[in-house]
Each structure stands twice: as C-alpha cells, then as structure tokens.
Design an enzyme around this catalytic site. Structure first.
Site, mmCIF file in Angstrom:
data_model
loop_
_atom_site.group_PDB
_atom_site.id
_atom_site.type_symbol
_atom_site.label_atom_id
_atom_site.label_comp_id
_atom_site.label_asym_id
_atom_site.label_seq_id
_atom_site.Cartn_x
_atom_site.Cartn_y
_atom_site.Cartn_z
ATOM 1 C CG HIS A 5 69.020 -2.352 49.179
ATOM 2 N ND1 HIS A 5 70.318 -1.941 48.995
ATOM 3 C CD2 HIS A 5 68.929 -2.693 50.491
ATOM 4 C CE1 HIS A 5 70.978 -2.032 50.144
ATOM 5 N NE2 HIS A 5 70.152 -2.483 51.074
ATOM 6 C CD GLU A 6 65.747 -3.181 52.498
ATOM 7 O OE1 GLU A 6 66.067 -4.203 53.128
ATOM 8 O OE2 GLU A 6 66.355 -2.101 52.607
HETATM 9 ZN ZN LIG Z 1 70.787 -2.973 52.972
#
Ligand SMILES: [Zn+2]
Length: 681
Positions: A468-469
C-alpha cells in the site's frame, strides 16, 4: 556553523543531509522561509504590471521554495522521530502556517489578478497543464471565499471561527464521555473466552486507572472490539456495546446532540454564502465523485448488497446460537462473537502460520519486483546516504534505461517518537518549472526491529501495508508534472488512495506470492492451500463491515445534504435517516451522530466518510484489466503510469481514470471482491 537549510545540498541527488541537520536549525530556517514566502506573495500582489500567467499563476506555484525545503524534511522526521524540541517547533508552526494560508488565499489583489486571467483564459495561449493550474488556483480562492463581497467574507470567517469552536467542543465532549466509562471486572469468571493477551492488557488498564487486581475494558476500539469478539458473556457484551453506541447522548454535560446539529446548521449556512445548495455540494464540487447524488447512489447500492450478505450470515449465526441451547436471539452486541466463531471453523488462519513466509526483505523485494515487471524500474540500495535514525534503507530508483527517477527511503522499525500506523512522505516534490527536480519520498512503518537472526517477520496485514505505502511512493516517484501544485499525491482526496490500494492487489496474488512468499528456512514457496485460505479470509464478515460502514457514510451525507440551516433535533434526524436507508436492526452505523468524530470534529471527512469505499471501488475496478490480461501486462502498466501515476493532480481524476480504464468505474468488481456477488456459502 551554518544552517544547512540555507546552503545547496551537494549530496547525491540532493538528498537531505540528515547528518548535518540539527534540531536548532529548524526554528531559524522556518523564520527565514516564512519571511521569504510572505515577501514573494507581496511582490505578486503589488506587481504594477498587468497580470500574466507567468507573473501571477506561475509565480504563485514557484513561491515558498525554501518553506517546502524545510517543511519537507521537518514534517517527515517530526512524524517518524519526534522529540520535545521538534514538538515545540511543530506547535509554533501551526498558527503561522494558518496565517500564511490566509495571506495567500484572502489576498484581494491576487484574487483580482487570478480572476482577470481566468476571464480571458481562452486568449492566453495556455498549454493544458498551464490552463489546469490557473483553474486550480482560481478554485482554491473561490472555495476559500475570496470572490465574496466584504460583508459575506466577514460572515464566512465568523462562521469558520464558530465552527472551529463547536468542532473542538464535540471532540472534547466525546473524549470526556468515552474516558469516563469503564467496565471493571473483579471476578476472573467474568473473563470467560478472552485470550490471555487481552486479559493482560485489561489488567494493565486496570492498574493505570487505579483498580488494582481487576480487569478494565474501555470504549477505545482496541479494548472493546476484542471483548465483543471473544467474551462468552452475553450480558457483559450487551453492557459494553450499549455504552459504545450511547456515547455523547446520555444527557450529561458531554452530550453532543445539540453540538452536532449546530455544526450541520452552520455548515449549511456557510455553503449558502459560498453559493452552494448544501455543504455536501460544496465539498463534493472538489472531488472525483462530483455530486452528493453520485455518492449516495453508490453508497446506497453498497449498503443494499452488504445487507443481503449480512442477513445470510445472520442466519448462520442464529443457527450457531440455537445450537448453543436456550432461545437466544442474535442481538447487535453478539455480532463480533458469532462472526469470530464462524471464522475459526471456516478459515482457521493464524498469523504464525504465514509469518515464516513473510520475511521483511523478501516482501520488500517482492514489492520492488512488481514495479520492475510492470515498468522496468530498478531499485538500488544507497546505504551511504545519511538518515535520521536506525533501520532506514535508502534506495535509488532507476528507469529501465538506467536514468535516475528518484529516491525512496524505507523507514521500517517502530521507535519512540514515531507516530502510529504507516504513511508516505515527500521530502521533495517532483517538478520541472525551473529545471528538473527529481522526487525524494519515504515509506514509514511500525514493524518490530530485527530479531537475533537479523530478520523481521510480517503478518498478512503488514504485507498488505508494505504494498500500500509503496503504491503511494510510486505515485510520488513517477510524477511527471511541470508544477509542484500537481506533483505526485497532490490529487483530490477521493483519488489519493487509488495508486496505493491498487498495489495491494499484487501483494496476495498467487502469481506474485510464488516469487516472494518463500519460507525463510526451507526456501519453499507458500503452499497453494495456505494461499487460498489467506485470500478466502479477506472476504469474511464483509457483509457486517460494509453494512456498518455504509450506514455511517449515508448518515454523514444526510447531515450534510441539509438544505436548511434550521437547527435539527439530532435524535429524530438520525432515526429518520436510518429508516430511510432501511438499516437492519441487528447492525448499528459504525459511528452514530453523537460520536462521529470523523465528520464533526473537522471539515476534512465531512460529506467525505465515503472515500474509503470509493477508493475500494477504484482499486477493484482498476485491477480488472490486469486480472483479465495478466497481472504483469505491460500495456496496462504503461497506461496506468501515463494516465494516472505520472499525472498527479494535473487533470480531473475522473478524466484520468477513464483514459486509463476506458470507462467510468463501476462497483461490480468490488461486489465480487467482497463476496457480495455470490449466494451465502
Ligand atoms: Zn493510503
């Protein structure tokens, strides 16, 4: 000693010289940066020459360069590695930043110049990106009330001040009400069903609160959710649940009923002054979704489909309750408990089973490898670059042809002074207004430090977080815009999670996992059976979760689609809202009006609680082309980069999305992801 912020950084790629930057440098650096920015704004406003795109719009984008340089570093390390000195800087900075915003956005001379340019936009011979920048700045000013006559302007700022006070009051009431409540258990028999770690945590809370030898549960999510999930005591579950849904409406001095109604009324009045029929119209005018109707339609459909699923799950739970004996009817406070029992029988999946396959460096390389396969990007460790703390890995990112893209710092470990959660930062935003400036970004996590064997093992959620990051990081790294206003993640708020959440799709795809999810001792890939269970578990209990979420999102929209600024009766208003949406009685909205901090303690999520599922719609729909044509399909990857990842905020997100996807997003893919497409299993 000279202040490093006042010098050019002769480090590789202009990386921040963390080894030279000391806390005492920030104060003087911000002083000079703010003074410089104020002077730049003054020059633009007082320019005797007629407004041009260059001397007004471009000049505004160029302004604040030193501020960006200082704040880019400060904000990042204050989040990742704060200390009392940095906290003092941050406290003093907040009101000064607000004044800077006012100085820019409430400046009548600058507004007049922007508006004059906008009136003649067609005759200025602007490129698409230039035209977008002019439109963007004009919108910033209009939304802040710059176009209003002085009397209305004064009314808006009066409303802003009143709202700030009320929102603060809402937060204080909620905190006081939540903190005052506790469930004190003194008999160990009352803990039946609770795992040891939850008992230990409750004992710690008891000690903190002066109930030596007892166990205490509170209304913090990390306390009451495990209790509802594991406690076999229906009567105690009812007590804690009833307290949770009753926050802010018990008639004491912390009652939020009137406060929430007042906030909604003042927001409606402010929207009218700014020329919008409702607060929701004002908010959504600057969003990908576009209109309140688009939001309520999509959330309403999600709610209907989620409830179908939840009702089917309820039947299974009722069967379990009946099996247990007695004539117990499943109630709202039973949901977590029976859901957990079903989860254990169907998907029995323990993090300890998957962790040996998720060693951190392998997961990191797995995420990097996806970017290599999709875009030819390569990642080169740069351990010689200075960092601000232990456990941070800087990488140089290169194109397939070897040219430099940018830097990404992976800041993995938890440390004292690091805020909770995971996030992405930009030390330096990409732009090319005055020559190419390459991006420098960071990903921040709170993982354990390496054990004796030098390794860190992640759970499934943490693996998802890495991808995600990294998606946010790529959004910053692949940015290709002239103006910093449009760089990387500077997009409308209901679009910013698309690049991050779509990267999660690769994390648990069997084809991707085969390459990185390898047992740290045996070197064997994760067995198919375990991968299947891992993926099946993600669909579990989605009916309940989507129902409580969607109900809260619709309640938020109802409060902010009020056309009148008459004060509402909060109880009646909420009751009517829930009836209209047809919410089943066994599930309450995730937040009720009196403790809906997202929407009543600040403006950011008002008429905006929908954004979480909106992003889920985008990532599910956006991944469909890869699902159909192969997860490493380079044509789709190229299109995703050209139309989304490189474009930042330079065009309306719906246009960018349509160019990538060939059509507007539909919710079909998300319904399938959540398991709402099929009959109950
Ligand atoms: Zn996010």
């Amino acid at each position: 000693m000279t202040n490093p912020f006042f010098a050019n950084w002769n480090t590789p790629f202009g990386a921040p010289p963390f080894d030279e930057i000391q806390d005492q440098h920030f104060g003087a650096a911000f002083d000079r940066a703010i003074k410089e920015w104020e002077a730049e704004i003054e020059v633009i406003a007082a320019n005797p020459a007629a407004p041009t795109f260059e001397n007004t719009v471009e000049a505004l984008d160029r302004s604040g360069a030193l501020f960006d340089k200082v704040a880019g570093v400060f904000n990042a390390i204050n989040a990742s590695d704060t200390n009392p000195a940095r906290q003092t800087v941050a406290r003093e900075l907040a009101p000064r930043e607000a004044r800077l915003d006012d100085l820019r956005l409430q400046n009548p001379d600058i507004w007049a110049r922007i508006d004059a340019l906008y009136e003649n936009k067609g005759d200025l011979g602007l490129s698409d990106e230039e035209s977008a920048l002019l439109t963007r700045f004009r919108k910033d000013y209009v939304r802040a009330g710059a176009a209003l006559d002085p009397q209305k302007k004064a009314e808006v700022s009066d409303l802003n001040a009143k709202l700030a006070g009320l929102q603060n009051k809402f937060a204080e009431n909620l905190l006081a009400d939540a903190q005052a409540w506790e469930l004190v258990l003194t008999d160990e028999a009352d803990l039946e069903g609770l795992p040891q770690d939850i008992r230990d945590a409750a004992a710690d809370v008891a000690q903190e609160r002066g109930h030596e030898g007892a166990w205490v549960f509170t209304l913090s999510r990390s306390s009451f959710t495990p209790f509802l999930t594991f406690s076999t005591r229906c009567d105690l579950r009812e007590r804690i649940y009833t307290a949770y849904v009753g926050q802010g409406c018990s008639g004491n001095e912390n009652d939020n009923r009137k406060v929430s109604a007042e906030v909604a009324a003042l927001r409606a009045r402010r929207a009218h002054l700014l020329g919008y029929p409702t607060h929701a119209h004002w908010v959504l005018d600057d969003s990908m979704a576009g209109t309140p109707e688009a939001v309520t339609e999509f959330v309403g459909t999600m709610l209907d489909r989620a409830q179908e699923r939840a009702r089917a799950d309820l039947t299974d739970m009722q069967a379990l309750a009946t099996e247990d004996g007695g004539d117990h009817e499943v109630a709202p406070w039973d949901w977590w408990y029976y859901a957990e029992r079903i989860r254990q029988t169907r998907y029995e999946l323990d993090d300890s089973e998957v962790k040996p396959y998720f060693e951190l460096s392998r997961v990191r390389d797995g995420a990097f490898a996806v970017a290599t396969k999709l875009w030819g990007l390569t990642f080169h460790a740069r351990p010689e670059l200075p960092t601000y703390a232990e456990g941070i890995e800087p990488f140089e990112v290169r194109e397939a042809d070897g040219s430099h893209v940018g830097l990404i710092y992976m800041d993995w470990p938890a440390r004292a002074g690091k805020r909770a959660g995971a996030w992405m930062n930009a030390y330096r935003a990409q732009n090319k207004l005055d020559g190419a400036v390459t991006p420098i970004v960071s990903n921040n996590f709170n993982f354990p430090s390496p054990g004796k064997n030098g390794m860190v093992f992640l759970g499934a959620d943490e693996v998802r977080t890495v991808f995600h990051e990294f998606g946010h990081g790529l959004h910053g790294l692949l940015s290709d815009n002239t103006y910093k206003r449009f760089a990387g993640t500077s997009v409308l708020r209901d679009f910013v999670e698309f690049p991050s959440q779509i990267m999660e799709k690769w994390a648990f795809h069997p084809e991707v996992m085969k390459s990185y999810a390898v047992h740290f001792e045996t070197g064997e890939a994760m067995p198919d059976e375990l991968m299947e269970r891992l993926n099946a578990a993600t669909k579990f209990n989605q009916g309940f979760r989507s129902t409580e979420y969607s109900a809260a999102a619709l309640l938020d929209m109802d409060w902010h689609m009020l056309e009148t600024d008459d004060l509402q009766d909060a109880d009646e208003f909420e009751k009517a809202s829930l009836e209209r949406m047809g919410l089943m009685k066994e599930i309450a909205p995730r937040y009720r009006s009196t403790f809906f901090a997202h929407i009543f303690t600040n403006t950011f999520y008002s008429a905006g609680y929908y954004v979480y599922d909106w992003a889920a719609v985008l990532d599910a729909d956006g991944f469909v082309p890869f699902k159909e044509d192969g997860i490493y399909n380079t044509d789709h990857a190229k299109s995703l980069r050209a139309n989304v990842l490189s474009r930042g905020g330079s065009e309306h997100p719906m246009e960018l999305y349509k160019r990538y996807r060939g059509q507007e997003p539909t919710i079909d893919a998300l319904l399938e992801v959540r398991g709402f497409g099929q009959a109950a299993e």
